[in-house]
Design an enzyme around this catalytic site. Structure first.
Site, PDB file in Angstrom:
ATOM      1  N   SER A 242     102.485  94.302  67.502  1.00  0.00           N
ATOM      2  CA  SER A 242     101.075  94.701  67.559  1.00  0.00           C
ATOM      3  C   SER A 242     100.819  95.952  66.752  1.00  0.00           C
ATOM      4  O   SER A 242      99.671  96.277  66.450  1.00  0.00           O
ATOM      5  CB  SER A 242     100.682  95.027  69.002  1.00  0.00           C
ATOM      6  OG  SER A 242     100.976  93.972  69.865  1.00  0.00           O
TER       7      SER A 242
ATOM      8  N   HIS B  10     100.562  88.325  63.716  1.00  0.00           N
ATOM      9  CA  HIS B  10     100.204  88.910  65.009  1.00  0.00           C
ATOM     10  C   HIS B  10      99.134  88.079  65.717  1.00  0.00           C
ATOM     11  O   HIS B  10      97.987  88.000  65.265  1.00  0.00           O
ATOM     12  CB  HIS B  10      99.723  90.354  64.799  1.00  0.00           C
ATOM     13  CG  HIS B  10      99.324  91.022  66.070  1.00  0.00           C
ATOM     14  ND1 HIS B  10      98.222  91.823  66.187  1.00  0.00           N
ATOM     15  CD2 HIS B  10      99.875  90.975  67.312  1.00  0.00           C
ATOM     16  CE1 HIS B  10      98.123  92.251  67.431  1.00  0.00           C
ATOM     17  NE2 HIS B  10      99.114  91.747  68.130  1.00  0.00           N
TER      18      HIS B  10
ATOM     19  N   GLU C  31      96.507  88.191  62.741  1.00  0.00           N
ATOM     20  CA  GLU C  31      96.637  89.146  61.639  1.00  0.00           C
ATOM     21  C   GLU C  31      97.902  88.804  60.843  1.00  0.00           C
ATOM     22  O   GLU C  31      98.985  88.686  61.417  1.00  0.00           O
ATOM     23  CB  GLU C  31      96.746  90.576  62.184  1.00  0.00           C
ATOM     24  CG  GLU C  31      95.450  91.079  62.808  1.00  0.00           C
ATOM     25  CD  GLU C  31      95.582  92.460  63.467  1.00  0.00           C
ATOM     26  OE1 GLU C  31      94.640  93.251  63.360  1.00  0.00           O
ATOM     27  OE2 GLU C  31      96.626  92.721  64.118  1.00  0.00           O
TER      28      GLU C  31
ATOM     29  N   ASN D 165      94.391  96.537  66.877  1.00  0.00           N
ATOM     30  CA  ASN D 165      94.882  97.535  67.829  1.00  0.00           C
ATOM     31  C   ASN D 165      94.508  98.955  67.423  1.00  0.00           C
ATOM     32  O   ASN D 165      94.414  99.835  68.277  1.00  0.00           O
ATOM     33  CB  ASN D 165      96.390  97.384  68.043  1.00  0.00           C
ATOM     34  CG  ASN D 165      96.662  96.364  69.127  1.00  0.00           C
ATOM     35  OD1 ASN D 165      96.301  96.573  70.271  1.00  0.00           O
ATOM     36  ND2 ASN D 165      97.251  95.235  68.759  1.00  0.00           N
TER      37      ASN D 165
HETATM   38  N1  3HC Z   1      96.947  79.531  77.970  1.00  0.00           N
HETATM   39  C1  3HC Z   1      96.280  78.456  77.537  1.00  0.00           C
HETATM   40  N2  3HC Z   1      94.969  78.261  77.748  1.00  0.00           N
HETATM   41  C2  3HC Z   1      94.311  79.193  78.470  1.00  0.00           C
HETATM   42  C3  3HC Z   1      94.951  80.343  78.956  1.00  0.00           C
HETATM   43  C4  3HC Z   1      96.322  80.496  78.688  1.00  0.00           C
HETATM   44  N3  3HC Z   1      97.017  81.560  79.107  1.00  0.00           N
HETATM   45  N4  3HC Z   1      94.032  81.092  79.626  1.00  0.00           N
HETATM   46  C5  3HC Z   1      92.876  80.424  79.540  1.00  0.00           C
HETATM   47  N5  3HC Z   1      93.041  79.274  78.842  1.00  0.00           N
HETATM   48  C6  3HC Z   1      92.021  78.281  78.520  1.00  0.00           C
HETATM   49  C7  3HC Z   1      91.542  77.561  79.761  1.00  0.00           C
HETATM   50  O1  3HC Z   1      92.356  76.427  80.047  1.00  0.00           O
HETATM   51  C8  3HC Z   1      90.139  77.134  79.357  1.00  0.00           C
HETATM   52  O2  3HC Z   1      90.217  76.004  78.526  1.00  0.00           O
HETATM   53  P1  3HC Z   1      89.042  74.869  78.544  1.00  0.00           P
HETATM   54  O3  3HC Z   1      87.755  75.599  78.259  1.00  0.00           O
HETATM   55  O4  3HC Z   1      89.428  73.926  77.472  1.00  0.00           O
HETATM   56  O5  3HC Z   1      89.094  74.304  79.933  1.00  0.00           O
HETATM   57  C9  3HC Z   1      89.664  78.302  78.472  1.00  0.00           C
HETATM   58  O6  3HC Z   1      90.864  78.969  78.012  1.00  0.00           O
HETATM   59  C10 3HC Z   1      88.817  79.282  79.236  1.00  0.00           C
HETATM   60  O7  3HC Z   1      89.583  79.751  80.347  1.00  0.00           O
HETATM   61  P2  3HC Z   1      88.972  80.000  81.798  1.00  0.00           P
HETATM   62  O8  3HC Z   1      87.793  79.066  82.011  1.00  0.00           O
HETATM   63  O9  3HC Z   1      90.085  79.945  82.776  1.00  0.00           O
HETATM   64  O10 3HC Z   1      88.503  81.484  81.824  1.00  0.00           O
HETATM   65  P3  3HC Z   1      87.542  82.283  80.884  1.00  0.00           P
HETATM   66  O11 3HC Z   1      86.433  81.461  80.336  1.00  0.00           O
HETATM   67  O12 3HC Z   1      87.222  83.480  81.678  1.00  0.00           O
HETATM   68  O13 3HC Z   1      88.450  82.699  79.640  1.00  0.00           O
HETATM   69  C11 3HC Z   1      89.946  84.149  78.515  1.00  0.00           C
HETATM   70  C12 3HC Z   1      89.662  83.353  79.807  1.00  0.00           C
HETATM   71  C13 3HC Z   1      90.135  83.149  77.360  1.00  0.00           C
HETATM   72  C14 3HC Z   1      91.225  84.915  78.749  1.00  0.00           C
HETATM   73  C15 3HC Z   1      88.712  85.073  78.232  1.00  0.00           C
HETATM   74  O14 3HC Z   1      88.465  85.873  79.359  1.00  0.00           O
HETATM   75  C16 3HC Z   1      88.934  85.983  77.049  1.00  0.00           C
HETATM   76  O15 3HC Z   1      88.727  85.590  75.904  1.00  0.00           O
HETATM   77  N6  3HC Z   1      89.339  87.242  77.325  1.00  0.00           N
HETATM   78  C17 3HC Z   1      89.586  88.231  76.283  1.00  0.00           C
HETATM   79  C18 3HC Z   1      90.964  87.985  75.711  1.00  0.00           C
HETATM   80  C19 3HC Z   1      91.281  88.971  74.618  1.00  0.00           C
HETATM   81  O16 3HC Z   1      90.486  89.774  74.195  1.00  0.00           O
HETATM   82  N7  3HC Z   1      92.522  88.883  74.142  1.00  0.00           N
HETATM   83  C20 3HC Z   1      93.040  89.804  73.154  1.00  0.00           C
HETATM   84  C21 3HC Z   1      93.892  90.818  73.851  1.00  0.00           C
HETATM   85  S1  3HC Z   1      94.534  91.984  72.711  1.00  0.00           S
HETATM   86  C22 3HC Z   1      96.021  91.351  72.255  1.00  0.00           C
HETATM   87  O17 3HC Z   1      96.497  90.348  72.715  1.00  0.00           O
HETATM   88  C23 3HC Z   1      96.686  92.121  71.193  1.00  0.00           C
HETATM   89  C24 3HC Z   1      98.026  92.652  71.575  1.00  0.00           C
HETATM   90  O18 3HC Z   1      98.598  93.190  70.424  1.00  0.00           O
HETATM   91  C25 3HC Z   1      98.005  93.703  72.656  1.00  0.00           C
END
Ligand code: 3HC
Length: 294
Positions: free
Chosen positions: A121, A142, A154, A192
């Protein structure tokens, strides 16, 4: 040249490694997962199978397709089994010495044409590549959590990375249904670098008792238009991963205060309250109850 038949190796079977392996297997690749911890890669494959079964139950995936995806995933017992990989994606701990030693060992095993990508990251791709034979094949790739859902990837170049490698990874990410963006290696790359002060300010608001975590998160989620509030997002990412990345970006920018790590977050890491993966972090998971934080 990476093709849909290329064998992909993933090092590290944590949240990100497993998610990336799933993405690659869904795209039709044979995927070998290696984890230094005995049995961890096998457990990751079982978890992927469980999560795909949930999609089958929802009617979003055919049973046959699920079985085909799972059959393409194998757990490697040792690095030597990754010799035929055309691309290795490393998703190990966010520590430069670990990443360097993994790639040094892989260079002795894989063909000189194999591409070495790190899911780091924040750590310099130039630094990871230094000391690795053929450093021009090392790049950043990434992904974001959850990797099967988030589109952004990325594609990061170090000083030595060859343009051909960057083009191959960009084309691959597009074939995997992702939206690749190209950037140069600086601490935290694009996302990040910009996101760290966002998390940091949320932690500081919590530390200064501006409002409880749930209120801070709700303000940004419901009114700010983010899918999750910043503190809940650190729980999703994992407090240990999030804290390590903040420290890395903070140190990478000569300890600029805008990236200052949070002492509350450090307490959560020390207390192994790592968020979603341990069931407790800022919140109790599944996300339904705010815990007292100190
Ligand atoms: N694996 C696979 N699929 C997943 C999943 C997982 N871990 N989590 C959720 N999903 C899928 C669900 O099955 C669902 O699919 P569908 O619409 O086809 O049924 C879809 O994603 C939506 O999930 P939910 O309905 O359970 O829940 P939400 O609508 O609340 O979405 C979320 C969950 C996708 C996590 C959403 O809240 C989100 O986008 N959050 C922000 C995530 C984010 O910003 N991530 C970046 C983090 S920074 C990072 O990773 C960088 C690193 O360097 C630190």
């Amino acid at each position: 040249m990476l093709t849909p038949h290329s064998i992909i190796a993933v090092i590290g079977s944590g949240t990100m490694g497993a998610g990336i392996a799933q993405v690659a297997a869904q795209a039709g690749h044979t995927v070998k997962i290696y984890d230094i911890q005995d049995g961890a890669a096998r457990r990751a494959i079982d978890n992927i199978a469980t999560s795909l079964s949930a999609r089958v139950a929802k009617g979003k995936l055919a049973e046959g397709d699920k079985n085909a995806i799972v059959s393409r995933l194998t757990a490697a017992q040792e690095l030597g089994e990754l010799a035929d990989a055309a691309l290795v994606i490393e998703a190990a701990a966010e520590q430069i010495d670990i990443k360097q030693s993994i790639f040094r060992e892989l260079a002795a095993v894989c063909s000189p044409e194999a591409i070495f990508a790190s899911n780091t990251s924040s750590i310099s791709i130039t630094a990871i590549a230094s000391g690795v034979e053929h450093p021009q094949r090392v790049a950043g790739l990434h992904f974001f959590n959850p990797a099967p859902v988030m589109k952004l990837v990325e594609v990061v170049s170090g000083l030595e990375t060859s343009p051909t490698v960057l083009e191959s990874l960009t084309a691959l990410a597009l074939r995997w249904g992702k939206q690749p963006v190209r950037c140069h290696s600086t601490p935290g790359f694009i996302v990040n670098r910009v996101a760290r002060p966002f998390y940091a300010e949320a932690w500081r608001a919590l530390e200064e008792n501006v409002a409880p975590a749930g209120v801070i998160d709700a303000a940004l989620r419901d009114c700010g238009g983010f899918p999750m509030g910043p503190l809940a997002l650190t729980d999703l990412i994992g407090q240990d991963v999030n804290f390590a990345v903040t420290c890395s970006v903070f140190n990478g920018f000569w300890q600029e205060r805008r990236f200052l790590p949070s002492l509350i977050q450090q307490e959560l890491v020390l207390g192994k309250r790592l968020g979603k993966k341990t069931g407790q972090g800022v919140y109790r998971w599944p996300l339904n109850e705010e815990l007292p934080y100190l």
